[in-house]
Motif scaffolding. Structure first.
Motif, PDB file in Angstrom:
ATOM      1  N   ALA A 197       2.190  -3.909 -13.672  1.00  0.00           N
ATOM      2  CA  ALA A 197       2.721  -4.701 -12.594  1.00  0.00           C
ATOM      3  C   ALA A 197       2.303  -6.016 -13.057  1.00  0.00           C
ATOM      4  CB  ALA A 197       1.921  -4.147 -11.410  1.00  0.00           C
ATOM      5  N   PHE A 198       1.035  -6.286 -13.563  1.00  0.00           N
ATOM      6  CA  PHE A 198       0.703  -7.575 -13.957  1.00  0.00           C
ATOM      7  C   PHE A 198       1.687  -8.241 -14.981  1.00  0.00           C
ATOM      8  CE2 PHE A 198      -1.553 -10.763 -16.410  1.00  0.00           C
ATOM      9  CZ  PHE A 198      -1.986 -11.807 -15.256  1.00  0.00           C
ATOM     10  N   THR A 235      -7.167   5.158  -4.797  1.00  0.00           N
ATOM     11  CA  THR A 235      -7.302   3.915  -5.182  1.00  0.00           C
ATOM     12  C   THR A 235      -7.241   2.842  -4.077  1.00  0.00           C
ATOM     13  OG1 THR A 235      -6.258   4.410  -7.490  1.00  0.00           O
ATOM     14  CG2 THR A 235      -6.216   1.854  -6.654  1.00  0.00           C
ATOM     15  N   THR A 236      -7.910   1.758  -4.209  1.00  0.00           N
ATOM     16  CA  THR A 236      -7.891   0.491  -3.320  1.00  0.00           C
ATOM     17  C   THR A 236      -7.685  -0.665  -4.255  1.00  0.00           C
ATOM     18  OG1 THR A 236      -9.026   1.531  -1.549  1.00  0.00           O
ATOM     19  CG2 THR A 236      -9.015  -0.767  -1.551  1.00  0.00           C
ATOM     20  N   LEU A 237      -6.708  -1.635  -4.130  1.00  0.00           N
ATOM     21  CA  LEU A 237      -6.807  -2.712  -4.564  1.00  0.00           C
ATOM     22  C   LEU A 237      -7.174  -3.782  -3.492  1.00  0.00           C
ATOM     23  CD1 LEU A 237      -6.062  -5.018  -6.722  1.00  0.00           C
ATOM     24  CD2 LEU A 237      -3.681  -4.714  -6.095  1.00  0.00           C
ATOM     25  N   VAL A 238      -8.193  -4.790  -3.907  1.00  0.00           N
ATOM     26  CA  VAL A 238      -8.859  -5.688  -2.928  1.00  0.00           C
ATOM     27  C   VAL A 238      -8.308  -7.045  -3.580  1.00  0.00           C
ATOM     28  CG1 VAL A 238     -10.650  -6.700  -1.968  1.00  0.00           C
ATOM     29  CG2 VAL A 238     -10.744  -4.403  -2.139  1.00  0.00           C
ATOM     30  N   VAL A 298      -7.287  -8.085  -9.764  1.00  0.00           N
ATOM     31  CA  VAL A 298      -6.398  -7.788 -10.553  1.00  0.00           C
ATOM     32  C   VAL A 298      -5.792  -6.692 -10.261  1.00  0.00           C
ATOM     33  CG1 VAL A 298      -5.996  -7.536 -13.011  1.00  0.00           C
ATOM     34  CG2 VAL A 298      -7.390  -9.191 -12.075  1.00  0.00           C
ATOM     35  N   PRO A 299      -4.314  -6.929 -10.279  1.00  0.00           N
ATOM     36  CA  PRO A 299      -3.431  -5.445 -10.069  1.00  0.00           C
ATOM     37  C   PRO A 299      -3.313  -4.641 -11.295  1.00  0.00           C
ATOM     38  CG  PRO A 299      -1.974  -7.462 -10.480  1.00  0.00           C
ATOM     39  CD  PRO A 299      -3.294  -7.969 -10.321  1.00  0.00           C
ATOM     40  N   LEU A 308       3.691  -4.978  -6.838  1.00  0.00           N
ATOM     41  CA  LEU A 308       4.518  -4.130  -7.850  1.00  0.00           C
ATOM     42  C   LEU A 308       3.420  -3.030  -7.930  1.00  0.00           C
ATOM     43  CD1 LEU A 308       5.953  -6.472 -10.239  1.00  0.00           C
ATOM     44  CD2 LEU A 308       7.113  -4.976  -8.787  1.00  0.00           C
ATOM     45  N   THR A 309       1.961  -3.112  -7.600  1.00  0.00           N
ATOM     46  CA  THR A 309       1.141  -1.982  -8.113  1.00  0.00           C
ATOM     47  C   THR A 309       1.307  -0.781  -7.462  1.00  0.00           C
ATOM     48  OG1 THR A 309      -0.663  -3.533  -8.554  1.00  0.00           O
ATOM     49  CG2 THR A 309      -1.174  -1.623  -7.742  1.00  0.00           C
TER      50      THR A 309
END
Length: 300
Positions: free
Chosen positions: A133-134, A224-227, A128-129, A242-243
């Motif tokens: 952004a979501f 931060t890391t988004l997977v 989940v971003p 957009l994150t």
């Protein structure tokens, strides 16, 4: 409550009692793992041994609505601000800054905690971003269509009725990538455990208003890391793209190709590698140096 072995087995907040799975080296840097819908702390079972091997301590709570002692009945009790405050209470119980990891709804809450708390050293958001952004993606991409189930979950009683064995809710989860073992765990740990109404409360509080979606600001200022996985039928790419504008710190995106939404159970090794990379980028926690007493005037 801390057990005789030094583990946090339960903790309390807002008059509620939360169950916690606390494991790994007690002296390791703590990692708080937040589950999503419709899962409990057990969704991390394949991930935590990989973190323990690297000397990390993990704390995975059953969150509000899931723990038997934390199942308020009112929709407003599941507003995002309450969910984030529950996590902060766990961090306070740990007594030192933590690395934060969240999947699905757990990621949405983790974004908020990371934006508000001074006790988060790094963030790994899974699937989940960033919530803003979501929200933007809901209005500017197919995300609004992909999130159709959120509107269904607003209805009273019907979603619970759809959760019968082999029913429409299980069909929905299977089409989203859940395998037989995960579906059996859903029946046992969510439906039979009595956690489904509380789990649905997270969705049913979404449209209540009250302005607590991201109180205290939206910007995340920790590494931060988004997977995200390109086989995720619930989360479109637009919110992912957009994150970065909401992270004012080192940021990385890890895209898992051919993987469904259920990353912690489907690809625990790859997820653990991403978590470890982010934690290592921050380095081990260093205790604050004690303050040096000011010298007397005559000694200056």
């Amino acid at each position: 409550m801390t057990g005789q072995n030094g583990r946090i087995e339960t903790y309390t907040h807002d008059g509620l009692t939360f169950d916690v799975r606390d494991s790994g080296p007690l002296d390791g840097d703590p990692v708080v793992l937040l589950h999503g819908f419709p899962e409990r702390a057990s969704c991390w079972d394949a991930v935590v041994p990989l973190l323990h091997e690297q000397g990390l301590r993990t704390l995975a709570p059953d969150q509000r609505g899931y723990s038997p002692g934390a199942r308020p009945r009112r929709r407003r009790d599941y507003r995002t601000g309450h969910l984030a405050a529950d996590v902060q209470a766990l961090i306070d119980a740990v007594g030192r800054p933590v690395h934060l990891v969240g999947h699905d709804w757990g990621a949405a809450v983790a974004w908020l905690v990371a934006a508000r708390s001074r006790d988060v050293r790094s963030l790994t958001a899974v699937s989940v971003p960033h919530p803003v952004a979501f929200q933007k993606a809901m209005l500017s991409s197919r995300q609004g269509l992909d999130s159709w189930y959120m509107y269904l979950f607003q209805l009273p009683l019907l979603p619970e009725a759809l959760a019968r064995p082999g029913g429409p809710l299980e069909t929905f989860l299977r089409r989203g990538g859940m395998d037989d073992a995960a579906l059996a765990r859903f029946r046992r740990e969510i439906v039979e455990y009595g956690a489904l109404p509380g789990a649905l409360g997270w969705y049913r509080a979404q449209f209540l208003g009250g302005g607590d979606a991201m109180p205290g600001g939206v910007t995340v200022r920790v590494p931060t890391t988004l997977v995200w996985s390109d086989g995720d039928v619930a989360i479109a790419r637009k919110g992912v793209d957009l994150t970065p504008q909401f992270v004012h710190a080192p940021y990385a995106l890890e895209v898992l190709e051919g993987v469904s939404h259920w990353i912690p159970t489907e690809e625990p090794e790859r997820l653990a590698a991403a978590v470890l990379a982010r934690i290592r980028s921050v380095g081990p926690e260093t205790p604050e140096a004690p303050e040096t007493p000011e010298a007397p005037e005559a000694d200056r």
